[in-house]
Design a protein around this motif. Structure first.
Motif, PDB file in Angstrom:
ATOM      1  N   GLU A  41      -2.172   0.894 -16.118  1.00  0.00           N
ATOM      2  CA  GLU A  41      -2.673   2.323 -15.103  1.00  0.00           C
ATOM      3  C   GLU A  41      -2.449   1.855 -13.751  1.00  0.00           C
ATOM      4  OE1 GLU A  41      -6.490   3.842 -16.454  1.00  0.00           O
ATOM      5  OE2 GLU A  41      -5.563   4.755 -18.148  1.00  0.00           O
ATOM      6  N   GLU A  42      -2.890   0.605 -13.465  1.00  0.00           N
ATOM      7  CA  GLU A  42      -2.941  -0.032 -12.006  1.00  0.00           C
ATOM      8  C   GLU A  42      -1.198  -0.406 -11.766  1.00  0.00           C
ATOM      9  OE1 GLU A  42      -4.475  -3.968  -9.566  1.00  0.00           O
ATOM     10  OE2 GLU A  42      -5.218  -3.870 -11.580  1.00  0.00           O
ATOM     11  N   TYR A  43      -0.903  -0.756 -12.828  1.00  0.00           N
ATOM     12  CA  TYR A  43       0.680  -0.905 -12.510  1.00  0.00           C
ATOM     13  C   TYR A  43       1.418   0.202 -12.088  1.00  0.00           C
ATOM     14  CZ  TYR A  43       5.569  -2.232 -13.643  1.00  0.00           C
ATOM     15  OH  TYR A  43       6.782  -2.190 -13.567  1.00  0.00           O
ATOM     16  N   GLN A  44       1.282   1.261 -12.724  1.00  0.00           N
ATOM     17  CA  GLN A  44       1.852   2.649 -12.478  1.00  0.00           C
ATOM     18  C   GLN A  44       1.460   3.037 -11.252  1.00  0.00           C
ATOM     19  OE1 GLN A  44       0.532   5.041 -15.867  1.00  0.00           O
ATOM     20  NE2 GLN A  44       2.279   4.328 -17.050  1.00  0.00           N
ATOM     21  N   ARG A  45       0.106   2.912 -10.735  1.00  0.00           N
ATOM     22  CA  ARG A  45      -0.247   3.299  -9.492  1.00  0.00           C
ATOM     23  C   ARG A  45       0.453   2.199  -8.189  1.00  0.00           C
ATOM     24  NH1 ARG A  45      -3.233   1.039  -5.840  1.00  0.00           N
ATOM     25  NH2 ARG A  45      -4.025  -0.404  -7.047  1.00  0.00           N
ATOM     26  N   LEU A  46       0.658   1.065  -8.667  1.00  0.00           N
ATOM     27  CA  LEU A  46       1.145   0.330  -7.468  1.00  0.00           C
ATOM     28  C   LEU A  46       2.754   0.344  -7.338  1.00  0.00           C
ATOM     29  CD1 LEU A  46      -0.458  -2.945  -8.666  1.00  0.00           C
ATOM     30  CD2 LEU A  46      -0.875  -1.885  -6.400  1.00  0.00           C
ATOM     31  N   VAL A  47       3.370   0.854  -8.589  1.00  0.00           N
ATOM     32  CA  VAL A  47       4.773   0.949  -8.629  1.00  0.00           C
ATOM     33  C   VAL A  47       5.107   2.317  -7.729  1.00  0.00           C
ATOM     34  CG1 VAL A  47       6.941   2.117  -9.998  1.00  0.00           C
ATOM     35  CG2 VAL A  47       5.427   0.033 -10.517  1.00  0.00           C
ATOM     36  N   LEU A  48       4.048   3.201  -7.800  1.00  0.00           N
ATOM     37  CA  LEU A  48       4.322   4.628  -6.911  1.00  0.00           C
ATOM     38  C   LEU A  48       4.102   4.101  -5.575  1.00  0.00           C
ATOM     39  CD1 LEU A  48       2.418   7.351  -9.209  1.00  0.00           C
ATOM     40  CD2 LEU A  48       4.776   7.038  -8.631  1.00  0.00           C
ATOM     41  N   GLU A  49       3.067   3.361  -5.459  1.00  0.00           N
ATOM     42  CA  GLU A  49       2.846   2.946  -3.780  1.00  0.00           C
ATOM     43  C   GLU A  49       4.075   2.131  -3.336  1.00  0.00           C
ATOM     44  OE1 GLU A  49      -0.134   0.287  -1.264  1.00  0.00           O
ATOM     45  OE2 GLU A  49      -0.942   0.736  -3.268  1.00  0.00           O
ATOM     46  N   TRP A  50       4.516   1.290  -4.148  1.00  0.00           N
ATOM     47  CA  TRP A  50       5.726   0.398  -3.778  1.00  0.00           C
ATOM     48  C   TRP A  50       6.951   1.477  -3.677  1.00  0.00           C
ATOM     49  CZ3 TRP A  50      10.612   0.098  -5.967  1.00  0.00           C
ATOM     50  CH2 TRP A  50      11.229  -0.653  -5.359  1.00  0.00           C
ATOM     51  N   ALA A  51       7.334   2.351  -4.339  1.00  0.00           N
ATOM     52  CA  ALA A  51       8.316   3.214  -4.191  1.00  0.00           C
ATOM     53  C   ALA A  51       8.166   4.108  -2.890  1.00  0.00           C
ATOM     54  CB  ALA A  51       8.453   4.158  -5.204  1.00  0.00           C
ATOM     55  N   ALA A  52       7.094   4.533  -2.521  1.00  0.00           N
ATOM     56  CA  ALA A  52       6.845   5.250  -1.312  1.00  0.00           C
ATOM     57  C   ALA A  52       6.881   4.579  -0.164  1.00  0.00           C
ATOM     58  CB  ALA A  52       5.225   5.823  -1.438  1.00  0.00           C
ATOM     59  N   ALA A  53       6.543   3.087  -0.233  1.00  0.00           N
ATOM     60  CA  ALA A  53       6.617   2.205   0.882  1.00  0.00           C
ATOM     61  C   ALA A  53       8.196   1.384   1.041  1.00  0.00           C
ATOM     62  CB  ALA A  53       5.610   0.998   0.854  1.00  0.00           C
ATOM     63  N   ALA A  54       9.049   1.790   0.016  1.00  0.00           N
ATOM     64  CA  ALA A  54      10.315   0.848  -0.044  1.00  0.00           C
ATOM     65  C   ALA A  54      11.076   1.780   0.906  1.00  0.00           C
ATOM     66  CB  ALA A  54      10.842   0.904  -1.275  1.00  0.00           C
TER      67      ALA A  54
END
Length: 61
Positions: A41-54
């Motif tokens: 769940e943490e990984y999924q949250r981080l990937v979404l955050e990464w995609a928004a910041a990329a």
């Protein structure tokens, strides 16, 4: 009372994609390569955050 974990990216965080990527890498190192349900769940949250910041690629005209 039950609380659900939000899957939305917090805009206030405003970390760079590189910073989020480092946190993702650290999560994988800590897990030894196998994520628990909570870590997933943490990984999924981080990937979404990464995609928004990329950085987004420029559109061709």
């Amino acid at each position: 009372m039950l609380h659900s974990m939000s899957t939305t990216v917090e805009a206030a965080t405003e970390r760079s994609a590189a910073e989020v990527n480092e946190e993702i890498r650290a999560l994988w190192r800590r897990s030894g390569g196998t994520l628990t349900t909570e870590q997933r769940e943490e990984y999924q949250r981080l990937v979404l955050e990464w995609a928004a910041a990329a950085p987004q690629p420029a559109q061709a005209a």
